[in-house]
Scaffold this motif. Sequence first.
Motif, PDB file in Angstrom:
ATOM      1  N   VAL A  23       0.764  -1.285   0.155  1.00  0.00           N
ATOM      2  CA  VAL A  23      -0.012   0.119  -0.198  1.00  0.00           C
ATOM      3  C   VAL A  23       0.980   1.345   0.001  1.00  0.00           C
ATOM      4  O   VAL A  23       0.744   2.131  -0.605  1.00  0.00           O
ATOM      5  N   GLY A  28      -1.650   3.563  -2.672  1.00  0.00           N
ATOM      6  CA  GLY A  28      -3.069   3.576  -2.166  1.00  0.00           C
ATOM      7  C   GLY A  28      -3.660   1.916  -1.985  1.00  0.00           C
ATOM      8  O   GLY A  28      -2.742   1.086  -2.670  1.00  0.00           O
ATOM      9  N   ILE A  29      -4.594   1.895  -1.679  1.00  0.00           N
ATOM     10  CA  ILE A  29      -5.392   0.473  -1.393  1.00  0.00           C
ATOM     11  C   ILE A  29      -5.724  -0.176  -2.724  1.00  0.00           C
ATOM     12  O   ILE A  29      -5.266  -1.449  -2.921  1.00  0.00           O
ATOM     13  N   GLY A  30      -6.265   0.403  -3.682  1.00  0.00           N
ATOM     14  CA  GLY A  30      -6.714  -0.022  -4.769  1.00  0.00           C
ATOM     15  C   GLY A  30      -5.413  -0.424  -5.789  1.00  0.00           C
ATOM     16  O   GLY A  30      -5.452  -1.520  -6.051  1.00  0.00           O
ATOM     17  N   ALA A  33      -3.889  -3.568  -4.321  1.00  0.00           N
ATOM     18  CA  ALA A  33      -4.793  -4.700  -4.494  1.00  0.00           C
ATOM     19  C   ALA A  33      -4.469  -5.267  -5.893  1.00  0.00           C
ATOM     20  O   ALA A  33      -4.351  -6.475  -6.276  1.00  0.00           O
ATOM     21  N   ASP A  34      -4.453  -4.397  -6.697  1.00  0.00           N
ATOM     22  CA  ASP A  34      -4.191  -4.951  -8.205  1.00  0.00           C
ATOM     23  C   ASP A  34      -2.764  -5.561  -7.985  1.00  0.00           C
ATOM     24  O   ASP A  34      -2.559  -6.560  -8.769  1.00  0.00           O
ATOM     25  N   THR A  39      -8.404  -8.432  -3.558  1.00  0.00           N
ATOM     26  CA  THR A  39      -9.525  -7.561  -3.459  1.00  0.00           C
ATOM     27  C   THR A  39      -9.394  -6.231  -2.580  1.00  0.00           C
ATOM     28  O   THR A  39      -8.571  -6.434  -1.742  1.00  0.00           O
ATOM     29  N   GLN A  40      -9.952  -4.993  -2.907  1.00  0.00           N
ATOM     30  CA  GLN A  40      -9.712  -4.020  -2.206  1.00  0.00           C
ATOM     31  C   GLN A  40     -10.201  -4.125  -0.605  1.00  0.00           C
ATOM     32  O   GLN A  40      -9.537  -3.679   0.304  1.00  0.00           O
ATOM     33  N   VAL A  43      -7.537  -6.133   1.154  1.00  0.00           N
ATOM     34  CA  VAL A  43      -6.331  -5.394   1.691  1.00  0.00           C
ATOM     35  C   VAL A  43      -6.610  -4.357   2.795  1.00  0.00           C
ATOM     36  O   VAL A  43      -5.910  -4.201   3.582  1.00  0.00           O
ATOM     37  N   SER A  44      -7.938  -3.821   2.671  1.00  0.00           N
ATOM     38  CA  SER A  44      -8.549  -2.897   3.859  1.00  0.00           C
ATOM     39  C   SER A  44      -8.301  -3.693   4.933  1.00  0.00           C
ATOM     40  O   SER A  44      -8.237  -3.330   6.000  1.00  0.00           O
ATOM     41  N   ARG A  61      -6.241   7.385   4.992  1.00  0.00           N
ATOM     42  CA  ARG A  61      -7.076   6.853   3.605  1.00  0.00           C
ATOM     43  C   ARG A  61      -7.764   8.113   3.324  1.00  0.00           C
ATOM     44  O   ARG A  61      -8.519   8.801   3.924  1.00  0.00           O
ATOM     45  N   ARG A  64      -8.586   7.579  -3.048  1.00  0.00           N
ATOM     46  CA  ARG A  64      -8.105   6.936  -3.963  1.00  0.00           C
ATOM     47  C   ARG A  64      -6.767   6.617  -3.371  1.00  0.00           C
ATOM     48  O   ARG A  64      -6.155   5.745  -3.731  1.00  0.00           O
TER      49      ARG A  64
END
Length: 304
Positions: A23, A28-30, A33-34, A39-40, A43-44, A61, A64
């Motif tokens: 992260v 970022g979390i997105g 995750a990729d 999945t986001q 990760v969260s 956070r 985005r």
Amino acid sequence: MRNRKPTTSPRLPLEDLRVFDAVVRHGGIGAAADALALTQGAVSKRISALEAKAGVRLLERGSRKAAPTRAGLVLAASTAQALEALATAWQAVAVPAADAGAHRLAVSCERSLALRWLIPRLGGFQALHPEVVVHVQAGGGPVDFGAEGADVAIRRDDFAPGRAVQTAPLMPEPMALVLAPALLPAWRQAPRTVRRLHSATRPDAWAQWVLACPQADGVAGRAAAPSQMFEHWFLAIQAAESGLGALVAPVPLVADALAQGRLVAPHGSMAGQGAYVLLWPRGRRSVWRDRFMAWLRGQVPPAQ
């Protein structure tokens, strides 16, 4: 999130730390995750679990992006370095099938020196001798070469090695007060306002610096300053690099950070009370061990 007493756990949350590192690196979390093929939400969940165990918020956070907090910066620096060290060690241990016949050399080294000095230089030896696989294992104090399976060890000279062990000097251990360049103006103008960082492995480092450094007069020791203790040198050094305060540290452990400008030493260095030595079992001959020790000595700058 309010700071609270962290939940005690017998195990380090390695998977949560790996996700946290992703992260921070990807911003970022997105994006993390990729990169991790998760999945986001997963990760969260990992980040929330890590913050619950730490008892402090690690990320701020946004919609985005996610940015590390002050505590997160310290953890992120140490996590990135630790994961890199683990990857290097794993490459040394997990020998590909094509290299199954390679020579193996086991080196026992004090943890902070391995992370901060040995491993960053190890690629040079591997480039010279690709036929040798060097396995680095963390250790400290007296070495049982039979039980540990080590060919050579690197230690501070603060114990009697025993008659069955042969020793040779590697490098001295001068000490220096170091801090991030951004803290230098505050240190020069009002040093007592700058947090003093300590390592539990050498809690008297500041006291030794005050006694030995002429520049310490009027700079430190006259009044209590905020302080923070870390368990190991590599954690304290990462905190210093992150701008959390000033640290009196062994020069070999901060040499690369000083050369790269991540840290500065405004008062130079002073002679330390110890040195690093090489140890190996007496009577056990090894051509590759001797070549490795000769290469190690070549990594020590003449000024040290």
